[in-house]
Design a protein around this motif. Sequence first.
Motif, PDB file in Angstrom:
ATOM      1  N   ILE A 110      62.261  24.637  12.720  1.00 39.98           N
ATOM      2  CA  ILE A 110      61.543  23.492  12.130  1.00 39.98           C
ATOM      3  C   ILE A 110      60.071  23.496  12.549  1.00 39.98           C
ATOM      4  O   ILE A 110      59.215  23.014  11.829  1.00 39.98           O
ATOM      5  CB  ILE A 110      62.241  22.174  12.529  1.00 39.98           C
ATOM      6  N   TYR A 111      59.772  24.060  13.697  1.00 40.33           N
ATOM      7  CA  TYR A 111      58.394  24.111  14.181  1.00 40.33           C
ATOM      8  C   TYR A 111      57.594  25.160  13.422  1.00 40.33           C
ATOM      9  O   TYR A 111      58.080  26.243  13.147  1.00 40.33           O
ATOM     10  CB  TYR A 111      58.345  24.493  15.660  1.00 40.33           C
ATOM     11  N   VAL A 112      56.322  24.820  13.126  1.00 39.62           N
ATOM     12  CA  VAL A 112      55.417  25.831  12.582  1.00 39.62           C
ATOM     13  C   VAL A 112      54.572  26.445  13.695  1.00 39.62           C
ATOM     14  O   VAL A 112      54.020  27.526  13.537  1.00 39.62           O
ATOM     15  CB  VAL A 112      54.511  25.281  11.446  1.00 39.62           C
ATOM     16  N   SER A 113      54.478  25.729  14.820  1.00 40.44           N
ATOM     17  CA  SER A 113      53.803  26.275  15.996  1.00 40.44           C
ATOM     18  C   SER A 113      54.346  25.588  17.236  1.00 40.44           C
ATOM     19  O   SER A 113      54.862  24.473  17.163  1.00 40.44           O
ATOM     20  CB  SER A 113      52.282  26.100  15.916  1.00 40.44           C
ATOM     21  N   GLN A 114      54.234  26.282  18.363  1.00 37.49           N
ATOM     22  CA  GLN A 114      54.698  25.745  19.639  1.00 37.49           C
ATOM     23  C   GLN A 114      53.781  26.271  20.724  1.00 37.49           C
ATOM     24  O   GLN A 114      53.489  27.470  20.767  1.00 37.49           O
ATOM     25  CB  GLN A 114      56.137  26.173  19.907  1.00 37.49           C
TER      26      GLN A 114
ATOM     27  N   ALA B 176      54.731  20.943  19.978  1.00 36.31           N
ATOM     28  CA  ALA B 176      55.024  21.689  18.755  1.00 36.31           C
ATOM     29  C   ALA B 176      54.541  20.897  17.558  1.00 36.31           C
ATOM     30  O   ALA B 176      54.337  19.683  17.628  1.00 36.31           O
ATOM     31  CB  ALA B 176      56.518  21.960  18.643  1.00 36.31           C
ATOM     32  N   GLU B 177      54.361  21.622  16.463  1.00 40.63           N
ATOM     33  CA  GLU B 177      53.903  20.998  15.221  1.00 40.63           C
ATOM     34  C   GLU B 177      54.923  21.274  14.124  1.00 40.63           C
ATOM     35  O   GLU B 177      55.466  22.366  14.017  1.00 40.63           O
ATOM     36  CB  GLU B 177      52.547  21.569  14.810  1.00 40.63           C
TER      37      GLU B 177
ATOM     38  N   THR C  26      53.193  16.107  15.289  1.00 40.95           N
ATOM     39  CA  THR C  26      53.432  16.864  16.519  1.00 40.95           C
ATOM     40  C   THR C  26      54.503  16.174  17.347  1.00 40.95           C
ATOM     41  O   THR C  26      54.795  14.989  17.167  1.00 40.95           O
ATOM     42  CB  THR C  26      52.149  17.005  17.364  1.00 40.95           C
ATOM     43  N   ILE C  27      55.083  16.950  18.251  1.00 39.67           N
ATOM     44  CA  ILE C  27      56.110  16.438  19.150  1.00 39.67           C
ATOM     45  C   ILE C  27      55.939  17.127  20.498  1.00 39.67           C
ATOM     46  O   ILE C  27      55.483  18.273  20.555  1.00 39.67           O
ATOM     47  CB  ILE C  27      57.526  16.682  18.568  1.00 39.67           C
TER      48      ILE C  27
ATOM     49  N   THR D 295      64.118  16.401  26.518  1.00 37.71           N
ATOM     50  CA  THR D 295      63.647  15.108  26.031  1.00 37.71           C
ATOM     51  C   THR D 295      62.449  15.320  25.124  1.00 37.71           C
ATOM     52  O   THR D 295      61.701  16.284  25.282  1.00 37.71           O
ATOM     53  CB  THR D 295      63.259  14.168  27.187  1.00 37.71           C
ATOM     54  N   PHE D 296      62.285  14.408  24.170  1.00 38.21           N
ATOM     55  CA  PHE D 296      61.218  14.516  23.184  1.00 38.21           C
ATOM     56  C   PHE D 296      60.473  13.198  23.050  1.00 38.21           C
ATOM     57  O   PHE D 296      61.049  12.128  23.211  1.00 38.21           O
ATOM     58  CB  PHE D 296      61.798  14.880  21.806  1.00 38.21           C
ATOM     59  N   SER D 297      59.189  13.293  22.714  1.00 36.06           N
ATOM     60  CA  SER D 297      58.369  12.128  22.402  1.00 36.06           C
ATOM     61  C   SER D 297      57.238  12.572  21.472  1.00 36.06           C
ATOM     62  O   SER D 297      56.948  13.774  21.416  1.00 36.06           O
ATOM     63  CB  SER D 297      57.795  11.502  23.685  1.00 36.06           C
ATOM     64  N   PRO D 298      56.622  11.691  20.753  1.00 33.74           N
ATOM     65  CA  PRO D 298      56.915  10.277  20.611  1.00 33.74           C
ATOM     66  C   PRO D 298      58.202  10.049  19.808  1.00 33.74           C
ATOM     67  O   PRO D 298      58.708  10.961  19.145  1.00 33.74           O
ATOM     68  CB  PRO D 298      55.686   9.722  19.874  1.00 33.74           C
ATOM     69  N   ILE D 299      58.688   8.833  19.856  1.00 32.90           N
ATOM     70  CA  ILE D 299      59.982   8.517  19.267  1.00 32.90           C
ATOM     71  C   ILE D 299      60.019   8.765  17.756  1.00 32.90           C
ATOM     72  O   ILE D 299      61.021   9.247  17.237  1.00 32.90           O
ATOM     73  CB  ILE D 299      60.425   7.070  19.616  1.00 32.90           C
ATOM     74  N   ASP D 300      58.943   8.476  17.042  1.00 34.95           N
ATOM     75  CA  ASP D 300      58.934   8.722  15.592  1.00 34.95           C
ATOM     76  C   ASP D 300      59.138  10.203  15.276  1.00 34.95           C
ATOM     77  O   ASP D 300      59.901  10.565  14.385  1.00 34.95           O
ATOM     78  CB  ASP D 300      57.633   8.228  14.950  1.00 34.95           C
ATOM     79  N   SER D 301      58.468  11.062  16.018  1.00 39.30           N
ATOM     80  CA  SER D 301      58.631  12.503  15.815  1.00 39.30           C
ATOM     81  C   SER D 301      60.030  12.954  16.214  1.00 39.30           C
ATOM     82  O   SER D 301      60.634  13.802  15.555  1.00 39.30           O
ATOM     83  CB  SER D 301      57.580  13.274  16.615  1.00 39.30           C
TER      84      SER D 301
END
Length: 155
Positions: A77-81, A99-100, A106-107, A127-133
């Motif tokens: 799903i990422y285009v860059s990391q 990542a984007e 971004t996330i 864990t991931f943030s922000p929550i929307d991403s």
Amino acid sequence: MILHDASLAGPTRFVWRVMERTLYCRSTWRATMSANGDRHPFLDDLTADAVITSTLTRRPVSGRENVKRLVDAVGSIYVSQTALFYGHCDNRSLLQYEAEFGNGKTIQGVAVIERNADGSVPRVSVTFSPIDSALSLAARLGSLLEQDMGKDIFL
């Protein structure tokens, strides 16, 4: 490489130290990946009964092949990391990255990789943030993996 000048003080010196540490961690990550032939920092070492927990899932995902499938799907799903930090403390490795997605969002992710004495990996927590991403990523993963992992696994 030392980026800060001894004459700098206060917040300016702190910023230079953070930049210096970030560059060191990125170069360490690149060197680690190059030395391992671009080997993933944990996928090749998963135990057969490995478990991954994440802010994206309602419950742990168990089994080497399921963990690999999940991590591979996230990567697709990422285009860059970009690695921001990669380090070790006792039997744990920490990977912080940004990542984007294809839509420009971004996330940030933080992975804690636990290792046994033999180097094998029984447990990973991400864990991931922000929550929307994170919610956007969970929805995409649900559409990709719900047949294999169950309809209610992702947020």
